[in-house]
Design a protein around this motif. Structure first.
Motif, short mmCIF file in Angstrom:
data_model
loop_
_atom_site.label_atom_id
_atom_site.label_comp_id
_atom_site.label_asym_id
_atom_site.label_seq_id
_atom_site.Cartn_x
_atom_site.Cartn_y
_atom_site.Cartn_z
N THR A 41 0.83 -1.21 0.00
CA THR A 41 0.00 0.00 0.00
C THR A 41 0.86 1.25 0.00
N LEU A 42 1.92 1.26 0.79
CA LEU A 42 2.80 2.43 0.84
C LEU A 42 3.47 2.69 -0.51
N ALA A 43 3.91 1.63 -1.20
CA ALA A 43 4.52 1.81 -2.52
C ALA A 43 3.52 2.48 -3.47
N ALA B 198 8.00 15.46 -5.54
CA ALA B 198 7.48 14.32 -6.29
C ALA B 198 8.58 13.28 -6.52
N PHE B 199 9.80 13.74 -6.78
CA PHE B 199 10.93 12.82 -6.94
C PHE B 199 11.17 12.07 -5.64
N ASP B 200 11.09 12.76 -4.51
CA ASP B 200 11.29 12.12 -3.21
C ASP B 200 10.20 11.07 -2.96
N MET B 201 8.96 11.39 -3.34
CA MET B 201 7.86 10.44 -3.19
C MET B 201 8.09 9.22 -4.08
N SER B 202 8.53 9.45 -5.31
CA SER B 202 8.82 8.34 -6.22
C SER B 202 9.95 7.47 -5.70
N ARG B 203 10.93 8.10 -5.13
CA ARG B 203 12.07 7.36 -4.55
C ARG B 203 11.60 6.50 -3.37
N THR B 204 10.73 7.04 -2.55
CA THR B 204 10.19 6.29 -1.42
C THR B 204 9.34 5.13 -1.92
N SER B 205 8.54 5.36 -2.95
CA SER B 205 7.73 4.29 -3.53
C SER B 205 8.63 3.16 -4.05
N TYR C 156 10.02 1.12 -1.11
CA TYR C 156 9.05 0.15 -0.58
C TYR C 156 8.87 -1.01 -1.55
N SER C 157 8.85 -0.75 -2.84
CA SER C 157 8.74 -1.82 -3.84
C SER C 157 9.92 -2.76 -3.76
N LEU C 158 11.11 -2.20 -3.62
CA LEU C 158 12.32 -3.02 -3.52
C LEU C 158 12.31 -3.86 -2.24
N MET C 159 11.87 -3.26 -1.15
CA MET C 159 11.77 -4.00 0.11
C MET C 159 10.77 -5.15 -0.02
N LEU C 160 9.65 -4.89 -0.67
CA LEU C 160 8.62 -5.90 -0.87
C LEU C 160 9.15 -7.03 -1.76
N ALA C 161 9.88 -6.70 -2.81
CA ALA C 161 10.45 -7.72 -3.68
C ALA C 161 11.45 -8.59 -2.91
N GLY C 162 12.26 -7.97 -2.07
CA GLY C 162 13.21 -8.73 -1.26
C GLY C 162 12.52 -9.64 -0.26
N ALA C 163 11.46 -9.13 0.36
CA ALA C 163 10.73 -9.93 1.34
C ALA C 163 10.05 -11.12 0.68
N PHE D 142 6.06 -8.93 -7.88
CA PHE D 142 6.69 -7.86 -7.12
C PHE D 142 8.02 -7.42 -7.73
N CYS D 143 8.76 -8.36 -8.30
CA CYS D 143 10.02 -7.99 -8.96
C CYS D 143 9.75 -7.14 -10.21
N ALA D 144 8.73 -7.51 -10.98
CA ALA D 144 8.38 -6.72 -12.16
C ALA D 144 7.92 -5.32 -11.76
N SER D 145 7.12 -5.24 -10.73
CA SER D 145 6.64 -3.95 -10.24
C SER D 145 7.81 -3.09 -9.74
N THR D 146 8.74 -3.73 -9.05
CA THR D 146 9.92 -3.01 -8.56
C THR D 146 10.75 -2.50 -9.73
N GLY D 147 10.92 -3.33 -10.74
CA GLY D 147 11.66 -2.91 -11.92
C GLY D 147 11.03 -1.69 -12.58
N LYS D 148 9.70 -1.69 -12.68
CA LYS D 148 9.00 -0.54 -13.26
C LYS D 148 9.20 0.71 -12.41
N SER D 149 9.12 0.54 -11.09
CA SER D 149 9.31 1.69 -10.19
C SER D 149 10.72 2.26 -10.33
N LEU D 150 11.69 1.37 -10.40
CA LEU D 150 13.08 1.83 -10.54
C LEU D 150 13.31 2.50 -11.89
#
Length: 159
Positions: free
Chosen positions: A79-81, A105-112, A115-122, A140-148
């Motif tokens: 949810t946070l991501a 907005a960049f800081d918010m995107s970085r935080t998102s 959280y995506s990276l943390m979720l992928a690792g978990a 979750f890995c695909a979502s993290t890749g998109k976020s990055l």
């Protein structure tokens, strides 16, 4: 003060479940990502102190934190991501040319992305002990890749 991440009582877990569900519902139903982020991060950072979500100064109380791999933590990270990504979109929609909003907005995107990276690792860690989680891990890995990638595009776009 005692700290426990595993042995919280059912009453505490019920309170945490309700709190997480309420925060997520507030975000999904009322589109309030700011409040949702504040509530979920407060729970993750400060934990649950004898049924209360506000940190107290009393040291004699027992404090409970969710384990990072607990299903409520994973729901909160998901949810946070999303909420931080939404917050970044809202900021850019207000005035995309304003430098202060672009930085926020960049800081918010970085935080998102974090959280995506943390979720992928978990989820990857959970996959190591339960191979049926492969679809979740891939998602979750695909979502993290998109976020990055979005984060990289934002950085390169400002260069």
């Amino acid at each position: 003060m005692e700290i426990s991440a595993v042995s919280c009582s059912c009453a505490h877990l019920s309170s945490e479940t309700d709190y997480v569900d309420d925060a997520i519902t507030e975000y999904l139903k009322f589109v309030n990502p700011n409040s949702c982020c504040e509530k979920l991060e407060n729970l993750l950072i400060h934990g649950l102190l004898d049924g209360q979500f506000e940190p107290k100064e009393e040291k004699s109380k027992q404090q409970f934190w969710l384990h990072p791999l607990h299903h409520l933590s994973l729901s909160a990270y998901t949810t946070l991501a999303s909420a931080y990504k939404t917050r970044a979109s809202y900021l850019l929609a207000l005035n995309p040319e304003m430098d202060e909003l672009q930085l926020e907005a960049f800081d918010m995107s970085r935080t998102s992305a974090a959280y995506s990276l943390m979720l992928a690792g978990a989820t990857n860690h959970l996959f190591l002990s339960e191979s049926s989680q492969i679809a979740s891990v891939a998602n979750f890995c695909a979502s993290t890749g998109k976020s990055l990638l979005m984060l990289l595009e934002a950085v390169c776009g400002n260069c």
